[in-house]
Design a protein around this motif. Structure first.
Motif, PDB file in Angstrom:
ATOM      1  N   ILE A  43      78.210  83.201  41.681  1.00 18.09           N
ATOM      2  CA  ILE A  43      79.479  82.834  41.060  1.00 18.09           C
ATOM      3  C   ILE A  43      79.736  83.773  39.896  1.00 18.09           C
ATOM      4  N   GLU A  44      80.985  84.189  39.779  1.00 12.79           N
ATOM      5  CA  GLU A  44      81.390  85.102  38.707  1.00 12.79           C
ATOM      6  C   GLU A  44      82.507  84.473  37.883  1.00 12.79           C
ATOM      7  N   TYR A  45      82.490  84.805  36.598  1.00 15.41           N
ATOM      8  CA  TYR A  45      83.484  84.259  35.678  1.00 15.41           C
ATOM      9  C   TYR A  45      84.401  85.333  35.102  1.00 15.41           C
ATOM     10  N   GLN A  46      84.107  86.599  35.380  1.00 15.37           N
ATOM     11  CA  GLN A  46      84.968  87.677  34.924  1.00 15.37           C
ATOM     12  C   GLN A  46      86.194  87.767  35.827  1.00 15.37           C
ATOM     13  N   SER A  47      87.343  88.076  35.241  1.00 12.74           N
ATOM     14  CA  SER A  47      88.607  88.050  35.983  1.00 12.74           C
ATOM     15  C   SER A  47      88.875  89.366  36.715  1.00 12.74           C
TER      16      SER A  47
ATOM     17  N   ALA B 127      80.849  84.763  45.212  1.00  5.63           N
ATOM     18  CA  ALA B 127      80.633  86.117  45.720  1.00  5.63           C
ATOM     19  C   ALA B 127      79.389  86.144  46.597  1.00  5.63           C
ATOM     20  N   LEU B 128      79.432  86.952  47.637  1.00  8.79           N
ATOM     21  CA  LEU B 128      78.280  87.158  48.518  1.00  8.79           C
ATOM     22  C   LEU B 128      78.472  88.477  49.245  1.00  8.79           C
ATOM     23  N   ARG B 129      77.441  89.326  49.197  1.00  9.88           N
ATOM     24  CA  ARG B 129      77.526  90.564  49.957  1.00  9.88           C
ATOM     25  C   ARG B 129      77.533  90.279  51.456  1.00  9.88           C
ATOM     26  N   GLU B 130      78.351  91.040  52.165  1.00  9.03           N
ATOM     27  CA  GLU B 130      78.505  90.837  53.595  1.00  9.03           C
ATOM     28  C   GLU B 130      77.202  91.013  54.360  1.00  9.03           C
ATOM     29  N   ASN B 131      76.282  91.864  53.846  1.00 15.21           N
ATOM     30  CA  ASN B 131      75.075  92.150  54.629  1.00 15.21           C
ATOM     31  C   ASN B 131      74.108  90.963  54.719  1.00 15.21           C
ATOM     32  N   TYR B 132      74.225  89.976  53.831  1.00 17.84           N
ATOM     33  CA  TYR B 132      73.457  88.744  54.024  1.00 17.84           C
ATOM     34  C   TYR B 132      73.858  88.087  55.347  1.00 17.84           C
ATOM     35  N   CYS B 133      75.173  87.981  55.556  1.00 15.63           N
ATOM     36  CA  CYS B 133      75.667  87.346  56.780  1.00 15.63           C
ATOM     37  C   CYS B 133      75.332  88.181  58.002  1.00 15.63           C
ATOM     38  N   THR B 134      75.487  89.503  57.897  1.00 16.23           N
ATOM     39  CA  THR B 134      75.207  90.379  59.031  1.00 16.23           C
ATOM     40  C   THR B 134      73.745  90.305  59.443  1.00 16.23           C
ATOM     41  N   ALA B 135      72.836  90.270  58.468  1.00 15.68           N
ATOM     42  CA  ALA B 135      71.407  90.185  58.783  1.00 15.68           C
ATOM     43  C   ALA B 135      71.102  88.921  59.574  1.00 15.68           C
ATOM     44  N   ILE B 136      71.732  87.812  59.203  1.00 16.45           N
ATOM     45  CA  ILE B 136      71.532  86.550  59.920  1.00 16.45           C
ATOM     46  C   ILE B 136      72.153  86.615  61.308  1.00 16.45           C
TER      47      ILE B 136
ATOM     48  N   CYS C 199      78.052  79.501  54.335  1.00 17.67           N
ATOM     49  CA  CYS C 199      78.020  79.680  52.872  1.00 17.67           C
ATOM     50  C   CYS C 199      78.117  78.327  52.180  1.00 17.67           C
ATOM     51  N   LEU C 200      77.323  78.152  51.119  1.00 19.03           N
ATOM     52  CA  LEU C 200      77.180  76.856  50.468  1.00 19.03           C
ATOM     53  C   LEU C 200      77.713  76.889  49.039  1.00 19.03           C
ATOM     54  N   PRO C 201      78.862  76.286  48.765  1.00 18.00           N
ATOM     55  CA  PRO C 201      79.364  76.171  47.389  1.00 18.00           C
ATOM     56  C   PRO C 201      78.423  75.336  46.522  1.00 18.00           C
ATOM     57  N   HIS C 202      78.541  75.497  45.208  1.00 13.32           N
ATOM     58  CA  HIS C 202      77.601  74.879  44.277  1.00 13.32           C
ATOM     59  C   HIS C 202      78.006  73.440  43.951  1.00 13.32           C
TER      60      HIS C 202
ATOM     61  N   GLY D 154      74.776  76.543  36.109  1.00 12.86           N
ATOM     62  CA  GLY D 154      75.299  75.725  37.203  1.00 12.86           C
ATOM     63  C   GLY D 154      74.750  76.163  38.543  1.00 12.86           C
ATOM     64  N   ARG D 155      74.736  77.473  38.770  1.00 11.84           N
ATOM     65  CA  ARG D 155      74.166  77.990  40.021  1.00 11.84           C
ATOM     66  C   ARG D 155      72.685  77.655  40.115  1.00 11.84           C
TER      67      ARG D 155
END
Length: 252
Positions: free
Chosen positions: A13-17, A26-35, A44-47, A90-91
């Motif tokens: 999670i990011e707080y900068q605008s 936020a999540l890099r696409e390669n996490y999903c691709t590897a799976i 993907c699991l929200p907090h 929070g995360r």
């Protein structure tokens, strides 16, 4: 089993605008691709701590992802701050409860970077808060981009699950972290270290499948990293089959 194997992935999670004025996931696409390449379906699991049981009922395995943040030292029994820490409380609280729930269910799980550190802390380990000041003659563990190239080697502990997946005594990996685990309790097995003795991988023998990597295997730099994700999917499929059998037994 014919149905999809669902692998939950935790989000940063990011707080900068830079993307939106409001906080954004936020999540890099390669996490999903590897799976996906390993045969799984990423989820993907929200907090939302109130949804943790529902998430754990839904998925067959977990990936606790990394991110540019640090675990609050109080969670591993320290109050002194060493180096510059950036926390996302929070995360961390969401992931901490998720990990504890997964461990209780023996849900197959991989922790990556900060995810490995969180799994270790959940078992009573502590953290080196700042490698440059806390390790003698350290390697450069915070490599500049790109991260899809290796920056140092790790040596595997013979006979461990992770060493078997990589099938070698040593492998080159990427490195994007300034903290690492220490004071490992007996229930954690150290699976790999770097030349400066920083712990680079762990596993929990008391769980059916629980591995931690300080580097980022989702970049798939070598063949062993592909085998890691395929092993996760296989373990998750076994878990799903056992869960289905348990449900059928309960109905009978």
């Amino acid at each position: 089993m014919s149905r999809s194997i669902y692998i939950g992935i935790t989000l940063d999670i990011e707080y900068q605008s830079t993307y939106a004025r409001e906080p954004w996931y936020a999540l890099r696409e390669n996490y999903c691709t590897a799976i996906q390449n390993a045969g799984g379906t990423p989820v993907c699991l929200p907090h939302d701590v109130d949804q943790i049981d529902a998430y754990l009922d839904l998925v067959d395995g977990l990936v606790i992802s990394g991110g540019m943040y640090d675990i609050k030292p109080e969670l591993y029994g320290e109050t002194d701050i060493k180096g510059g820490l950036v926390t996302k409380e929070g995360r961390t609280e969401f992931e901490r409860r998720l990990v504890l729930g997964a461990l209780q269910r023996d849900l197959p799980m991989i922790g990556i970077c900060g995810g490995m550190q969180l799994i270790a802390v959940a078992h009573g380990a502590k953290l080196i808060q700042d490698i440059p000041t806390g390790v003698k003659a350290p390697l450069e563990h915070m490599q500049p981009e790109p991260h899809d190239v290796a920056s140092h080697s790790v040596s595997f502990t013979p006979g461990t699950c992770i060493s078997r997946l990589f099938g070698a005594g040593r492998v080159e990996v990427n490195s994007v972290h300034h903290q690492s685990v220490k004071d490992i309790p007996p229930e954690i097995l150290v699976s790999a270290v770097s030349a400066d003795r920083v712990i680079e991988a762990i596993e929990i023998p008391g769980q059916s499948f629980c591995l931690g990597f300080q580097w980022h295997p989702e970049y798939q730099i070598n063949e062993g990293e592909g085998r890691v994700f395929r092993a996760l999917i296989e373990a998750a499929a076994d878990y799903a089959e056992r869960a289905a059998m348990g449900c059928q037994s309960a109905v009978i």
